[in-house]
Design a protein around this motif. Structure first.
Motif, PDB file in Angstrom:
ATOM      1  N   GLU A 239       0.836  -1.196   0.000  1.00 38.73           N
ATOM      2  CA  GLU A 239       0.000   0.000   0.000  1.00 38.73           C
ATOM      3  C   GLU A 239       0.875   1.252   0.000  1.00 38.73           C
ATOM      4  O   GLU A 239       2.020   1.239   0.446  1.00 38.73           O
ATOM      5  CB  GLU A 239      -0.902  -0.007   1.229  1.00 38.73           C
ATOM      6  CG  GLU A 239      -1.896  -1.152   1.248  1.00 38.73           C
ATOM      7  CD  GLU A 239      -2.812  -1.073   2.449  1.00 38.73           C
ATOM      8  OE1 GLU A 239      -2.794  -0.034   3.146  1.00 38.73           O
ATOM      9  OE2 GLU A 239      -3.555  -2.040   2.696  1.00 38.73           O
ATOM     10  N   LYS A 240       0.280   2.333  -0.497  1.00 39.09           N
ATOM     11  CA  LYS A 240       1.005   3.596  -0.537  1.00 39.09           C
ATOM     12  C   LYS A 240       1.099   4.176   0.870  1.00 39.09           C
ATOM     13  O   LYS A 240       0.143   4.176   1.639  1.00 39.09           O
ATOM     14  CB  LYS A 240       0.312   4.586  -1.468  1.00 39.09           C
ATOM     15  CG  LYS A 240       0.432   4.216  -2.934  1.00 39.09           C
ATOM     16  CD  LYS A 240      -0.096   5.330  -3.827  1.00 39.09           C
ATOM     17  CE  LYS A 240       0.117   4.999  -5.298  1.00 39.09           C
ATOM     18  NZ  LYS A 240      -0.352   6.085  -6.194  1.00 39.09           N
ATOM     19  N   LEU A 241       2.290   4.666   1.193  1.00 44.87           N
ATOM     20  CA  LEU A 241       2.549   5.260   2.501  1.00 44.87           C
ATOM     21  C   LEU A 241       2.997   6.704   2.318  1.00 44.87           C
ATOM     22  O   LEU A 241       3.688   7.039   1.349  1.00 44.87           O
ATOM     23  CB  LEU A 241       3.632   4.486   3.245  1.00 44.87           C
ATOM     24  CG  LEU A 241       3.337   3.028   3.597  1.00 44.87           C
ATOM     25  CD1 LEU A 241       4.590   2.361   4.168  1.00 44.87           C
ATOM     26  CD2 LEU A 241       2.206   2.931   4.598  1.00 44.87           C
ATOM     27  N   THR A 242       2.597   7.549   3.245  1.00 47.81           N
ATOM     28  CA  THR A 242       3.059   8.928   3.224  1.00 47.81           C
ATOM     29  C   THR A 242       4.429   9.025   3.888  1.00 47.81           C
ATOM     30  O   THR A 242       4.820   8.167   4.694  1.00 47.81           O
ATOM     31  CB  THR A 242       2.074   9.849   3.961  1.00 47.81           C
ATOM     32  OG1 THR A 242       2.009   9.458   5.334  1.00 47.81           O
ATOM     33  CG2 THR A 242       0.680   9.743   3.345  1.00 47.81           C
ATOM     34  N   ALA A 243       5.146  10.087   3.550  1.00 41.95           N
ATOM     35  CA  ALA A 243       6.463  10.282   4.146  1.00 41.95           C
ATOM     36  C   ALA A 243       6.368  10.461   5.660  1.00 41.95           C
ATOM     37  O   ALA A 243       7.240  10.009   6.413  1.00 41.95           O
ATOM     38  CB  ALA A 243       7.149  11.489   3.514  1.00 41.95           C
ATOM     39  N   GLN A 244       5.306  11.112   6.125  1.00 33.61           N
ATOM     40  CA  GLN A 244       5.129  11.302   7.558  1.00 33.61           C
ATOM     41  C   GLN A 244       4.909   9.967   8.264  1.00 33.61           C
ATOM     42  O   GLN A 244       5.452   9.724   9.343  1.00 33.61           O
ATOM     43  CB  GLN A 244       3.949  12.236   7.821  1.00 33.61           C
ATOM     44  CG  GLN A 244       3.705  12.526   9.290  1.00 33.61           C
ATOM     45  CD  GLN A 244       2.537  13.475   9.507  1.00 33.61           C
ATOM     46  OE1 GLN A 244       1.859  13.861   8.545  1.00 33.61           O
ATOM     47  NE2 GLN A 244       2.292  13.843  10.745  1.00 33.61           N
ATOM     48  N   ARG A 245       4.120   9.092   7.641  1.00 25.24           N
ATOM     49  CA  ARG A 245       3.875   7.787   8.240  1.00 25.24           C
ATOM     50  C   ARG A 245       5.151   6.936   8.256  1.00 25.24           C
ATOM     51  O   ARG A 245       5.451   6.257   9.242  1.00 25.24           O
ATOM     52  CB  ARG A 245       2.773   7.060   7.462  1.00 25.24           C
ATOM     53  CG  ARG A 245       2.449   5.670   7.968  1.00 25.24           C
ATOM     54  CD  ARG A 245       2.013   5.701   9.394  1.00 25.24           C
ATOM     55  NE  ARG A 245       1.675   4.387   9.904  1.00 25.24           N
ATOM     56  CZ  ARG A 245       1.708   4.040  11.173  1.00 25.24           C
ATOM     57  NH1 ARG A 245       2.085   4.923  12.081  1.00 25.24           N
ATOM     58  NH2 ARG A 245       1.372   2.832  11.567  1.00 25.24           N
TER      59      ARG A 245
END
Length: 387
Positions: free
Chosen positions: A298-304
């Motif tokens: 799944e796509k993850l954000t840089a913050q996550r």
């Protein structure tokens, strides 16, 4: 440490300043006296002979009578001036040290948020203050991290213990309960508690850097971890590709194998439900060796992604619940990398998943005849120099 009371540094500096001033004054007066004895005549003829019957003035004897009391007065003045001026100068010079001492006392009483922030241009005291401020900042961050870790570990350990207690209570109060099912659930909960405890012990060991360093080929660690986890990947339809260069480094073979295994295991269990992929690569850069593990998902954000190395943090939902883990995989990887003077970098992939890069120091290796790994069959041509 208990110490007997002694003179303060300010008093010692004051006495040193005054003593130096007295010595300098005494040397100056001695030089003047030697000059007078050498170049001033004993007697001189008077211009007006009526002042003395013989017309001769005793120059040296008169100077001796006048010079001695004046010299004593000058030395007394220098002593008082040196003590007063030295006390003031020493106080001004030691003022930064007083601020540093006050900050140290506050830190010993548990106040790590205080900072000295000594103003002015760079000198020895300001370098000491800046270094102390940096140490306090690191200590404050470390204590906060340890407090969070202890709270999270307590919470994670309390959960399986609470589940075990509930299962035991059910088995005791309900005679008709399925004993086999209860035992199976207790076994699963106990296994999870053991895994968590072993992970905590490994994390503590890596933090303390209590391990023996030896020459290790990181590419062999990658292949060994891949072979170990290959059945898990095949079971769940995840393909693994391993490629790259020989990557020699120095460290603990067991810890570096654990680091690689954790990365590959994470890449498998945090993946797509079907047709997922994992890519393990080792490369050599000037002065460093690099292990890169990428996967789909799944796509993850840089913050996550930036929070995934914190203990008990988990990323996307795992594709299978039979490998739930304990939430310490990447935290252990980060700790092991730092214990080996390396770095860990996490970057989200544009198409989904994550790219994890571990960079470790590269020692100076010499080239040797090729050798073949007994398990993987991989040919290697760099071995550590003999000591």
């Amino acid at each position: 440490m208990d110490r007997a009371p002694g003179r303060s540094v300010r008093l010692k500096l004051t006495l040193s300043y005054a003593g130096f001033l007295m010595v300098a004054g005494a040397l100056l007066l001695a030089a003047v006296w030697v000059f007078l004895l050498r170049y001033v005549p004993d007697r001189a003829m008077l211009i007006n002979p009526d002042d003395r019957p013989d017309g001769v003035f005793p120059v040296r004897s008169v100077l001796q009578d006048v010079f001695a009391p004046r010299a004593a007065a000058v030395l007394a003045f220098l002593l008082v001036f040196g003590l007063v001026g030295g006390w003031i100068l020493a106080g001004r010079m030691l003022a930064p040290l007083t601020r540093i001492t006050d900050a140290t006392r506050m830190a010993t009483h548990g106040s790590l948020s205080h900072r000295i922030r000594l103003p002015g241009r760079k000198d020895e005291f300001r370098e000491l203050a800046d270094a102390f401020d940096a140490m306090l900042a690191r200590l404050e961050a470390h204590v906060a991290e340890q407090q969070r870790f202890a709270a999270n570990a307590s919470h994670e350990l309390r959960t399986p213990l609470a589940i075990s207690k509930a299962l035991i209570d059910v088995a005791r109060t309900d005679p008709s309960a399925d004993t086999g099912e209860v035992i199976d659930r207790l076994h699963a909960v106990n296994t999870r508690a053991i895994d968590l405890t072993e992970a905590l012990l490994l994390l503590s060991r890596a933090n303390q850097r209590s391990f023996t360093r030896e020459h290790v080929d990181l590419s062999l660690m990658a292949e060994e971890a891949t072979e170990t986890l290959l059945p898990l990947a095949e079971k769940h339809g995840v393909t693994i590709e391993t490629r790259g260069d020989i990557a020699p480094t120095i460290g603990s073979r067991a810890l570096l194998l654990q680091l690689t295994t954790n990365l590959v295991h994470n890449a498998i269990v945090h993946n797509l439900p079907e047709q997922g992929g994992v890519w393990v690569t080792t490369t050599v850069r000037p002065g460093t060796v690099v292990l890169t593990v990428e996967n789909t998902g799944e796509k993850l954000t840089a913050q996550r992604v930036s929070t995934l190395t914190e203990p008990f943090q988990r990323g996307t939902e795992r594709i299978h619940t039979d490998h739930a883990g304990v939430g310490l995989g990447l935290a252990i990887v980060k700790t092991i990398a730092q214990a080996h003077d390396g770095t860990l970098t996490l970057t989200p992939r544009s198409g989904g998943g994550i790219r994890i890069t571990v960079e470790l120091p590269h020692p100076h290796f010499r080239t040797s005849p090729a050798r073949r790994h007994p398990l993987t069959g991989r040919t290697t041509g760099a071995v550590p120099p003999e000591r």
